[in-house]
Design a protein around this motif. Structure first.
Motif, short mmCIF file in Angstrom:
data_model
loop_
_atom_site.label_atom_id
_atom_site.label_comp_id
_atom_site.label_asym_id
_atom_site.label_seq_id
_atom_site.Cartn_x
_atom_site.Cartn_y
_atom_site.Cartn_z
N TRP A 156 0.83 -1.20 0.00
CA TRP A 156 0.00 0.00 0.00
C TRP A 156 0.86 1.26 0.00
O TRP A 156 0.58 2.22 -0.74
CB TRP A 156 -0.93 0.00 1.22
N VAL A 157 1.91 1.27 0.81
CA VAL A 157 2.80 2.43 0.85
C VAL A 157 3.50 2.60 -0.49
O VAL A 157 3.62 3.71 -1.02
CB VAL A 157 3.84 2.28 1.98
N ILE A 158 3.95 1.49 -1.06
CA ILE A 158 4.67 1.55 -2.33
C ILE A 158 3.77 2.07 -3.44
O ILE A 158 4.20 2.86 -4.30
CB ILE A 158 5.23 0.15 -2.66
N ALA A 191 8.89 4.09 -5.87
CA ALA A 191 8.46 2.94 -5.08
C ALA A 191 9.63 2.32 -4.33
O ALA A 191 9.46 1.80 -3.22
CB ALA A 191 7.81 1.90 -6.00
N ALA A 192 10.83 2.37 -4.92
CA ALA A 192 12.01 1.83 -4.23
C ALA A 192 12.30 2.61 -2.96
O ALA A 192 12.70 2.03 -1.94
CB ALA A 192 13.22 1.89 -5.17
N GLY A 245 9.97 4.13 -1.18
CA GLY A 245 8.93 3.69 -0.26
C GLY A 245 9.22 2.34 0.34
O GLY A 245 9.01 2.11 1.54
N SER A 246 9.73 1.42 -0.48
CA SER A 246 10.07 0.09 0.00
C SER A 246 11.13 0.17 1.09
O SER A 246 11.03 -0.49 2.13
CB SER A 246 10.57 -0.78 -1.16
N TYR A 247 12.15 0.99 0.86
CA TYR A 247 13.21 1.13 1.86
C TYR A 247 12.66 1.69 3.17
O TYR A 247 12.98 1.20 4.26
CB TYR A 247 14.31 2.06 1.32
N MET A 248 11.81 2.69 3.07
CA MET A 248 11.30 3.35 4.26
C MET A 248 10.51 2.39 5.14
O MET A 248 10.71 2.33 6.36
CB MET A 248 10.42 4.54 3.87
N VAL A 249 9.60 1.63 4.54
CA VAL A 249 8.76 0.75 5.36
C VAL A 249 9.56 -0.43 5.90
O VAL A 249 9.30 -0.91 7.01
CB VAL A 249 7.52 0.26 4.58
N ARG A 250 10.54 -0.91 5.16
CA ARG A 250 11.33 -2.04 5.63
C ARG A 250 12.24 -1.63 6.78
O ARG A 250 12.41 -2.37 7.75
CB ARG A 250 12.13 -2.64 4.46
N ILE A 302 7.93 13.93 2.75
CA ILE A 302 6.75 13.32 2.14
C ILE A 302 6.78 11.82 2.37
O ILE A 302 5.75 11.20 2.71
CB ILE A 302 6.70 13.64 0.63
N SER A 303 7.96 11.22 2.23
CA SER A 303 8.09 9.77 2.40
C SER A 303 7.72 9.36 3.81
O SER A 303 6.96 8.40 4.03
CB SER A 303 9.53 9.34 2.10
N ILE A 304 8.24 10.09 4.81
CA ILE A 304 7.96 9.77 6.20
C ILE A 304 6.47 9.86 6.49
O ILE A 304 5.88 8.99 7.15
CB ILE A 304 8.74 10.72 7.14
N VAL A 305 5.83 10.89 5.97
CA VAL A 305 4.40 11.08 6.23
C VAL A 305 3.58 9.96 5.60
O VAL A 305 2.64 9.43 6.23
CB VAL A 305 3.94 12.46 5.72
N LEU A 306 3.92 9.56 4.38
CA LEU A 306 3.20 8.45 3.74
C LEU A 306 3.34 7.18 4.56
O LEU A 306 2.38 6.42 4.71
CB LEU A 306 3.73 8.24 2.32
#
Length: 304
Positions: A101-103, A145-146, A148-153, A271-275
């Protein structure tokens, strides 16, 4: 070694149990303990970067070895490769449905900005291939998306917790302003320095706690944002050298991406952190699961 074993994918739970068996009985202090923490940190970072690393490797490989006379345009080949990487991440349990979903959010917001920025001439892509929207090849969205993937992992691999994290409504407003400024500064005043001041005001007192193995370290979150922005800028230099896209000063030959882009990447980090916080709400250190929950045996029980 995640805070809640249920947040790991099935493959990651297997790796987690194996890591506990290997590290069990290792010294808790001394030089060897420090070395172990450093190795675990690097391995976790590498695991968090797996989506972006694979995508960057494909981009570099296409630059070095993709034939110019291939019937399939290079940009289309990159798009197909990006899709296969994403499918493989899900199929091999390297990514959870929650992360997807984040990605997707990163993909949508990134592609929208790409369409506008390329139309304004901020950067360009090679005019080839059919898998595109306007002047933007579809693989470009996977680069966001990459991130986003890094951030959530990283969020779950390092069991991130925060003290004095700003209210999500406030961070969302600032993130919306940052995103809007990426568009509006072409027509009106560039408010990036005002937005940077607001970011500093919101996050100046925020401290991030992250677990490596035994060690839990804390660091000002603004310093983390700056570090990740620098890392992305370095990756951007590799990608532009490989011809993924071109800035105006790179059309006649590759040049180093302007260090001023670090500010843009820093703001993009907000923006990434907020998402990510929309899907993974920020947690305080008091929300940590007790140490016994991190054992391999309890992880299996949680999975059951």
């Amino acid at each position: 070694m995640a805070d809640d074993p249920r947040e790991l994918t099935r493959l990651e739970r297997a790796i987690d149990r194996a890591a506990h068996r290997v590290l069990a009985g290792r010294p808790a202090t001394g030089a060897r303990a420090v070395l172990i923490e450093c190795v675990v940190f690097l391995l976790k970072q590498a695991w968090a970067c797996v989506f972006g690393a694979l995508l960057l490797a494909v981009i570099v490989a296409a630059r070095l070895w993709y034939p110019d006379d291939a019937p399939l345009a290079r940009n289309d080949a990159l798009t197909i490769a990006a899709v296969l990487i994403q499918v493989g991440m899900l199929a091999f349990r390297l990514e959870s449905g929650r992360e997807l979903w984040v990605i997707v959010l990163f993909h949508i917001t990134g592609t929208a900005m790409e369409l506008f920025k390329t139309d304004m001439g901020s950067w360009t892509y090679e005019a080839e291939g059919v898998l595109r929207i306007g002047a933007v090849p579809l693989f470009s969205g996977f680069m966001y998306a990459a991130v986003g993937s890094y951030m959530v992992r990283v969020y779950r691999l390092h069991e991130l917790h925060f003290t004095r994290f700003p209210p999500v409504w406030a961070t969302t407003l600032v993130a919306a302003g940052i995103y809007a400024n990426f568009f509006t500064h072409h027509f009106f005043f560039d408010l990036r320095w005002v937005l940077l001041a607001l970011v500093a005001l919101l996050w100046l007192r925020t401290v991030m706690y992250f677990r490596i193995w035994r060690a839990v370290l804390r660091v000002p979150v603004l310093l983390v944002f700056a570090g990740v922005a620098l890392f992305i800028w370095l990756a951007e230099n590799i990608a532009t050298w490989a011809g993924a896209w071109f800035y105006p000063n790179q059309v006649d030959g590759w040049e180093l991406v302007s260090p001023q882009k670090l500010v843009s990447w820093f703001l993009l980090m907000i923006i990434s952190i907020v998402l990510v916080t929309w899907v993974y709400p920020p947690r305080s250190p008091d929300d940590r699961v007790p140490q016994r929950v991190r054992s391999g045996e309890t992880a299996e029980a949680a999975e059951a």
